[in-house]
Design an enzyme around this catalytic site. Structure first.
Site, PDB file in Angstrom:
ATOM      1  N   LEU A  60       0.807  -1.219   0.000  1.00 22.57           N
ATOM      2  CA  LEU A  60       0.000   0.000   0.000  1.00 22.57           C
ATOM      3  C   LEU A  60       0.840   1.270   0.000  1.00 22.57           C
ATOM      4  CD1 LEU A  60      -2.691   1.613   0.541  1.00 22.57           C
ATOM      5  CD2 LEU A  60      -2.251   1.206   2.976  1.00 22.57           C
ATOM      6  N   TYR A  61       1.989   1.263   0.666  1.00 26.30           N
ATOM      7  CA  TYR A  61       2.728   2.492   0.905  1.00 26.30           C
ATOM      8  C   TYR A  61       3.182   3.140  -0.403  1.00 26.30           C
ATOM      9  CZ  TYR A  61       3.009   0.808   5.746  1.00 26.30           C
ATOM     10  OH  TYR A  61       2.711   0.346   7.004  1.00 26.30           O
ATOM     11  N   SER A  62       2.703   4.367  -0.594  1.00 20.38           N
ATOM     12  CA  SER A  62       3.009   5.124  -1.813  1.00 20.38           C
ATOM     13  C   SER A  62       2.755   4.281  -3.056  1.00 20.38           C
ATOM     14  CB  SER A  62       4.457   5.641  -1.796  1.00 20.38           C
ATOM     15  OG  SER A  62       4.633   6.587  -0.767  1.00 20.38           O
ATOM     16  N   ASN A  63       1.677   3.490  -2.973  1.00 21.64           N
ATOM     17  CA  ASN A  63       1.233   2.677  -4.113  1.00 21.64           C
ATOM     18  C   ASN A  63       2.368   1.828  -4.692  1.00 21.64           C
ATOM     19  OD1 ASN A  63      -0.742   1.755  -5.877  1.00 21.64           O
ATOM     20  ND2 ASN A  63      -0.295   3.300  -7.420  1.00 21.64           N
ATOM     21  N   LYS A  88       3.415  -6.242   3.578  1.00 26.84           N
ATOM     22  CA  LYS A  88       2.035  -6.552   3.942  1.00 26.84           C
ATOM     23  C   LYS A  88       1.139  -6.654   2.707  1.00 26.84           C
ATOM     24  CE  LYS A  88       2.743  -3.446   7.841  1.00 26.84           C
ATOM     25  NZ  LYS A  88       3.647  -2.532   7.114  1.00 26.84           N
TER      26      LYS A  88
END
Length: 344
Positions: A60-63, A88
């Protein structure tokens, strides 16, 4: 750097885990505070040179940009076998059906995307990013087990959920002979101790350690009461019901830090190190000093009086009958099971 085993496993991890949510192209994630690749790489290198081998990110982080930046930096700065990469799965990273959640289809697709972005052929710790209530536990857990068996994943971890949900998952894993979760990533710090009621006693009983996100309460424990940062201005406002106790706790952290001649951040992290169920805080390092403060904390052993001073002002976030001390259940579980992770 003295390494420790992660829970009831043979995996050696540093007592500091670098949280990589802040590493990512701002245009793809958090424009107000995330660091681009040029700014992220020196911090990753600084951590490696200090002996830190544990890095936590997410698809998820920064796509996906966080995974890409971390993967390239680790390839350039260290040997793959020397580091532990945690990422994750569950959150959406693109549009369309079956592109998020914890279905078998989503998990098997997302692990390959993460492997590609990280530039590696295996993930050390693959964590579910919360529980997907729309998918049966059995489907999720068997798919995760299969990833371990084919070698794409070494260990499995979970993150914040109800204790009874986590207990159900652990039971199903044991019942079916599936690879078990070895860690729980949760929100735990001096200003948020609700996990001491149920989740942490469960983890202690099951020989599972926690990886703590927001160990300094989004930096609030690291600065004087009322001080703000660019990131804090965009986050949730203070809970009025607990403002008085939060202020007292933060002021006490400052007092203990002054007495010790260290930063507030070091004291906030040192308190976590006093808890045997905590494997490592996840330090969101946006500056080199954040890493250095965490290293300092590993060498601080708070005495009983200091711990009592830090803990006494706490006001519970939720009502709980006849419980004035939220840590009572965790201590009772540790006493009953005799499980002391990393005890000498």
């Amino acid at each position: 750097m003295q390494y420790r085993k992660l829970g009831h496993t043979g995996l050696d991890v540093s007592p500091i885990c670098i949280g990589c949510m802040g590493f990512g192209e701002p245009s793809r994630g958090y424009p107000n505070w995330s660091l681009d690749e040029e700014a992220s790489r020196p911090l990753i290198r600084h951590a490696i040179e200090a002996g830190i081998n544990f890095f936590d990110t997410a698809n998820l982080y920064s796509n996906g940009s966080s995974e890409e930046i971390l993967g390239r930096a680790l390839k350039d700065f260290t040997n793959r076998d020397s580091v532990v990469i945690a990422t994750k799965v569950a959150a959406p990273t693109r549009n369309g059906p079956n592109t998020f959640g914890l279905s078998r289809k989503a998990i098997l697709a997302e692990v390959d995307h993460s492997l590609r972005r990280l530039g590696t052929d295996y993930i050390d710790l693959y964590q579910i990013h919360r529980r997907d209530v729309r998918t049966p536990w059995e489907e999720t857990l068997e798919a995760l087990h299969d990833l371990v068996k084919v070698g794409k994943v070494r260990y499995l971890g979970a993150s914040s959920m109800k204790a009874w949900e986590f207990g159900e998952a652990l039971h199903l894993q044991k019942l079916n002979g599936w690879a078990r979760f070895v860690s729980m990533q949760d929100n735990y710090n001096l200003l948020m101790r609700e996990e001491e009621r149920e989740m942490l006693p469960l983890c202690a009983n099951e020989h599972i350690q926690t990886m703590v996100y927001s160990p300094l309460a989004s930096g609030r424990l690291a600065r004087p009461w009322g001080a703000t940062t660019d990131r804090s201005k965009s986050e949730t406002s203070q809970d009025e019901a607990t403002a008085a106790s939060d202020q007292k706790i933060i002021e006490t952290v400052g007092a203990v830090a002054q007495e010790r001649g260290v930063s507030q951040a070091a004291i906030g992290l040192a308190w976590l190190y006093s808890k045997s169920v905590v494997a490592t805080p996840i330090v969101g390092a946006l500056k080199a000093k954040h890493i250095d403060e965490a290293i300092t904390a590993t060498g601080i052993t708070l005495n009983d009086d200091e711990i009592a001073r830090l803990e006494t002002p706490y006001t519970p976030r939720i009502d709980h009958q006849n419980v004035s001390d939220p840590g009572i259940h965790m201590r009772a579980a540790e006493a009953a099971t005799g499980f002391k992770v990393n005890a000498a």
